[in-house]
Structure formats: C-alpha cells, structure tokens
Design a protein around this motif. Structure first.
Motif, PDB file in Angstrom:
ATOM      1  N   GLU A 132       0.876  -1.183   0.000  1.00 49.46           N
ATOM      2  CA  GLU A 132       0.000   0.000   0.000  1.00 49.46           C
ATOM      3  C   GLU A 132       0.903   1.219   0.000  1.00 49.46           C
ATOM      4  OE1 GLU A 132      -2.770   0.052   3.373  1.00 49.46           O
ATOM      5  OE2 GLU A 132      -2.525   2.216   3.559  1.00 49.46           O
ATOM      6  N   ALA A 133       0.515   2.247  -0.768  1.00 52.68           N
ATOM      7  CA  ALA A 133       1.286   3.494  -0.747  1.00 52.68           C
ATOM      8  C   ALA A 133       0.320   4.640  -0.521  1.00 52.68           C
ATOM      9  CB  ALA A 133       2.031   3.670  -2.062  1.00 52.68           C
ATOM     10  N   GLU A 134       0.887   5.818  -0.333  1.00 56.72           N
ATOM     11  CA  GLU A 134       0.032   6.989  -0.078  1.00 56.72           C
ATOM     12  C   GLU A 134       0.404   8.121  -1.006  1.00 56.72           C
ATOM     13  OE1 GLU A 134      -0.729   7.982   4.014  1.00 56.72           O
ATOM     14  OE2 GLU A 134      -0.774  10.142   3.610  1.00 56.72           O
ATOM     15  N   LEU A 135      -0.625   8.783  -1.503  1.00 57.19           N
ATOM     16  CA  LEU A 135      -0.414   9.935  -2.375  1.00 57.19           C
ATOM     17  C   LEU A 135      -1.381  11.039  -1.992  1.00 57.19           C
ATOM     18  CD1 LEU A 135       1.209  10.856  -4.913  1.00 57.19           C
ATOM     19  CD2 LEU A 135      -0.786  10.176  -6.253  1.00 57.19           C
ATOM     20  N   GLY A 136      -0.851  12.251  -1.805  1.00 58.39           N
ATOM     21  CA  GLY A 136      -1.702  13.357  -1.378  1.00 58.39           C
ATOM     22  C   GLY A 136      -1.841  13.219   0.122  1.00 58.39           C
ATOM     23  N   GLU A 137      -0.880  13.730   0.847  1.00 55.68           N
ATOM     24  CA  GLU A 137      -0.687  13.397   2.268  1.00 55.68           C
ATOM     25  C   GLU A 137      -1.930  13.591   3.142  1.00 55.68           C
ATOM     26  OE1 GLU A 137       2.611  15.512   3.884  1.00 55.68           O
ATOM     27  OE2 GLU A 137       2.755  14.202   5.626  1.00 55.68           O
ATOM     28  N   VAL A 138      -2.329  12.518   3.844  1.00 58.78           N
ATOM     29  CA  VAL A 138      -3.379  12.615   4.860  1.00 58.78           C
ATOM     30  C   VAL A 138      -2.722  13.231   6.096  1.00 58.78           C
ATOM     31  CG1 VAL A 138      -5.065  11.358   6.259  1.00 58.78           C
ATOM     32  CG2 VAL A 138      -4.518  10.550   3.948  1.00 58.78           C
ATOM     33  N   ARG A 150      -6.197  16.925  -0.635  1.00 62.82           N
ATOM     34  CA  ARG A 150      -6.948  16.095  -1.580  1.00 62.82           C
ATOM     35  C   ARG A 150      -5.983  15.411  -2.545  1.00 62.82           C
ATOM     36  NH1 ARG A 150     -10.151  17.042   1.651  1.00 62.82           N
ATOM     37  NH2 ARG A 150     -12.262  17.858   1.470  1.00 62.82           N
ATOM     38  N   THR A 151      -6.279  14.149  -2.891  1.00 59.73           N
ATOM     39  CA  THR A 151      -5.510  13.427  -3.903  1.00 59.73           C
ATOM     40  C   THR A 151      -6.158  13.667  -5.256  1.00 59.73           C
ATOM     41  OG1 THR A 151      -4.981  11.714  -2.280  1.00 59.73           O
ATOM     42  CG2 THR A 151      -4.667  11.151  -4.608  1.00 59.73           C
ATOM     43  N   ARG A 152      -5.340  13.999  -6.260  1.00 59.41           N
ATOM     44  CA  ARG A 152      -5.889  14.227  -7.610  1.00 59.41           C
ATOM     45  C   ARG A 152      -6.051  12.891  -8.327  1.00 59.41           C
ATOM     46  NH1 ARG A 152      -2.024  18.328 -10.522  1.00 59.41           N
ATOM     47  NH2 ARG A 152      -3.024  17.182 -12.223  1.00 59.41           N
ATOM     48  N   PRO A 153      -7.238  12.601  -8.879  1.00 60.98           N
ATOM     49  CA  PRO A 153      -7.470  11.311  -9.540  1.00 60.98           C
ATOM     50  C   PRO A 153      -6.497  11.022 -10.678  1.00 60.98           C
ATOM     51  CG  PRO A 153      -9.559  12.393  -9.118  1.00 60.98           C
ATOM     52  CD  PRO A 153      -8.488  13.390  -8.768  1.00 60.98           C
ATOM     53  N   ALA A 169      -3.588   4.701  -0.503  1.00 62.80           N
ATOM     54  CA  ALA A 169      -4.162   5.590   0.506  1.00 62.80           C
ATOM     55  C   ALA A 169      -4.320   6.966  -0.125  1.00 62.80           C
ATOM     56  CB  ALA A 169      -3.227   5.670   1.714  1.00 62.80           C
ATOM     57  N   VAL A 170      -5.508   7.535   0.017  1.00 65.58           N
ATOM     58  CA  VAL A 170      -5.800   8.820  -0.625  1.00 65.58           C
ATOM     59  C   VAL A 170      -6.341   9.815   0.391  1.00 65.58           C
ATOM     60  CG1 VAL A 170      -6.162   7.901  -2.955  1.00 65.58           C
ATOM     61  CG2 VAL A 170      -8.069   7.902  -1.312  1.00 65.58           C
ATOM     62  N   ALA A 171      -6.129  11.096   0.096  1.00 64.87           N
ATOM     63  CA  ALA A 171      -6.613  12.165   0.969  1.00 64.87           C
ATOM     64  C   ALA A 171      -7.972  12.626   0.456  1.00 64.87           C
ATOM     65  CB  ALA A 171      -5.611  13.320   0.963  1.00 64.87           C
ATOM     66  N   VAL A 172      -9.018  12.382   1.247  1.00 62.39           N
ATOM     67  CA  VAL A 172     -10.391  12.705   0.813  1.00 62.39           C
ATOM     68  C   VAL A 172     -11.199  13.412   1.912  1.00 62.39           C
ATOM     69  CG1 VAL A 172     -10.527  10.852  -0.924  1.00 62.39           C
ATOM     70  CG2 VAL A 172     -11.184  10.367   1.460  1.00 62.39           C
ATOM     71  N   GLY A 173     -10.482  13.989   2.899  1.00 56.79           N
ATOM     72  CA  GLY A 173     -11.201  14.753   3.921  1.00 56.79           C
ATOM     73  C   GLY A 173     -10.903  14.362   5.353  1.00 56.79           C
ATOM     74  N   LEU A 203      -8.573   4.285   3.353  1.00 57.01           N
ATOM     75  CA  LEU A 203      -8.929   5.496   4.095  1.00 57.01           C
ATOM     76  C   LEU A 203      -8.139   5.533   5.400  1.00 57.01           C
ATOM     77  CD1 LEU A 203     -10.803   7.969   4.055  1.00 57.01           C
ATOM     78  CD2 LEU A 203     -12.511   6.599   5.271  1.00 57.01           C
ATOM     79  N   HIS A 204      -7.317   6.559   5.549  1.00 55.21           N
ATOM     80  CA  HIS A 204      -6.551   6.755   6.791  1.00 55.21           C
ATOM     81  C   HIS A 204      -7.272   7.789   7.660  1.00 55.21           C
ATOM     82  CE1 HIS A 204      -2.611   4.627   6.173  1.00 55.21           C
ATOM     83  NE2 HIS A 204      -3.207   4.443   5.006  1.00 55.21           N
TER      84      HIS A 204
END
Ligand code: G3H
Ligand code: ZN
Length: 276
Positions: A132-138, A150-153, A169-173, A203-204
């Motif tokens: 698992e990796a993360e883009l768009g820091e939570v 927010r992570t850009r699609p 892992a994405v930043a969505v709020g 979701l983190h």
C-alpha cells in the motif's frame, strides 16, 4: 487463519464491502482485534505502525506476537506494516512474514515517492507481500490536522501505473488522530478516484468519522478503513475507569482486561458496520 492481503482487500473491494484495519499498539490490541473479528465472523487486518515499532524499540516482538494471534484466529486475519517511511523496516517486516506493508512516501516529492515506492514494490512482490502506498498526504501524523488535503485522480492513476502498488491511501477529507468523530469525506472525489484508480482505496484517519460517514465513504468506494485513535480512546477510558474505581488496584490485568474488552466490542461493531 492467514490469507494473502491481496485476497482480503481485493475481495472486499469486489464485494463493495469495507474491511477494517486496526492498529496494534500493545499485545492486548491484537488479542482484542481478533476477538472482535471472530465475534463479527468477518476478516480483519492487524496493523503495526513504524511509530509503534519505535515505541517498543523493535518491530519483531510485537509483530511476531501479532502474527501468532492472526494465525490462530478463527477468521481470515493478516498483519500489515503501517506507515513505514524506513525501507530497511519494510525489508525486516517482509523477512518476519507480514503479509502486507504500507510504504508511506507521501511527504516526499512526487518523483522520489514514485521511485522509492517502485523499489519497495519490486522487493515485496518478489516475496509475495502486498504493498500500500500513499499519495496526497493525509494530515495529522505530526499533530497538525490537514483535512483539506486532496488526492488528484489523474495523478493517483499515474502513480499506481508507475509503481505497481496493490492499494492506494488517498486524501479525501480525513486527518489522523482526531478524537472527535466530526470529519466529513468528499464523496464525489472518492467516486472519481474509485473509477479512475485500478486498485482498492485506503482510508486513513478514519477515527474522525461518525458511523454514517464511515458507511458513506465505503459506499462511495473506499475499501480498507484504518482506525486507531478511536479504539485507543475507548481502551484508555476503560482503563481509567477501572483505575479510578479502585485506588488499591495493583495487578495490571485488572485494568487492562476491561480496556481490551472495550476494544473487542468496538471492533466487532465496526467490522459489522463496514462489512455488510
Ligand atoms: O494508519 C492508521 C490510521 O490512518 C489511523 O488513523 O488514528 O486517525 O484512526 P486514526
Ligand atoms: Zn494512517
């Protein structure tokens, strides 16, 4: 029962279910998480962060205990290395037999995050371990909340293609370590990410979400739902209650067992909420 991380997370995504991933800080967390999952009759992910390994001074003892508890579980249970920034720790975790790792290069510049994650994926896949990796820091990992990230699609899809990661892992709020369940998720963004990114989404910082928001995030397309702070709040409240009820209490089992029971109950409830 141990199974592969690919099976658990991808299977949940294909069934449009959520799968709970709960952090192990102490041995009792691992016991409680598996007990809750067995009572729910649902698969579960036990995760140990680089920070938790640092707290213990080493990853191995808590990882070995968690692996033994997962193996003995009556439901599918796997052990995942959470938020590893140290590539050496990833290698050590693979060596110890964890089924899944998160390499967190989210604080790195994009190109460096891609290159380092790609190398981690090559190593892990050669050993049958999912990444698992993360883009768009939570935000919130350093105590600074950033629910606006927010992570850009388009960037997320390119990142997955360039690195070969198995989940993202994405930043969505959300933001890490929230003690109130008052955050909201960007549902429209989750729907777009799920459509454009080919791998399951993670979701983190899910402790900041109410039951309704957790379900909304799952329904919009999030699969692996990471929850830590919320369980620690319940664990500590139960321990505090036992301690303040009896000033003469000495045996740690007397205050840790109600704490462990509180975590098991909530894991059962959350897995049932997310997994149906
Ligand atoms: O990786 C772990 C999770 O993102 C947990 O975050 O403590 O805010 O629930 P949380
Ligand atoms: Zn996290």
């Amino acid at each position: 029962t141990t199974t592969t991380a690919l099976d658990l997370v991808t299977e949940a995504r294909d069934l449009r279910r959520g799968i709970g991933a709960f952090n192990v800080v102490l041995l009792e967390h691992a016991e409680a998480i598996v007990e809750g999952a067995e009572r729910a009759g649902l698969p579960v992910i036990l995760q140990i962060s680089q920070n938790a390994a640092r707290y213990h001074g080493s990853f191995e003892p808590i990882a070995a205990a968690s692996l033994a508890i997962a193996r003995a579980a009556g439901v599918p249970a796997i052990v995942h290395l959470d938020h590893a920034e140290d590539v050496e720790l990833v290698h050590a975790a693979v060596e110890l037999g964890v089924q899944s790792v998160m390499f967190d290069g989210s604080a790195l510049p994009y190109d460096e995050n891609v290159a380092t994650t790609r190398a981690v994926v090559d190593h892990c896949h050669a050993h049958g371990v999912r990444v698992e990796a993360e883009l768009g820091e939570v935000g919130g990992k350093d105590g600074v909340h950033a629910p606006g990230a927010r992570t850009r699609p388009d960037e997320a899809a390119a990142f997955v293609a360039a690195t070969g990661v198995d989940s993202l892992a994405v930043a969505v709020g959300t933001s890490h370590a929230m003690t109130d369940r008052v955050a909201t998720v960007d549902r429209a963004l989750i729907v777009r990410l799920a459509a454009e990114v080919g791998v399951p989404l993670v979701l983190h910082g899910s402790s900041g979400l109410s039951d309704d928001e957790l379900v909304a995030a799952r329904d919009a397309g999030m699969t692996k739902i990471n929850i830590s702070t919320h369980l620690n709040g319940l664990f500590t409240a139960a321990a505090r209650e036992a301690l303040s009820a009896d000033a003469a209490l000495v045996d740690p089992r007397r205050y840790i067992s109600p704490a462990r029971a509180a975590v098991a109950r909530e894991v059962q409830r959350l897995l049932t909420l997310l997994g149906s």
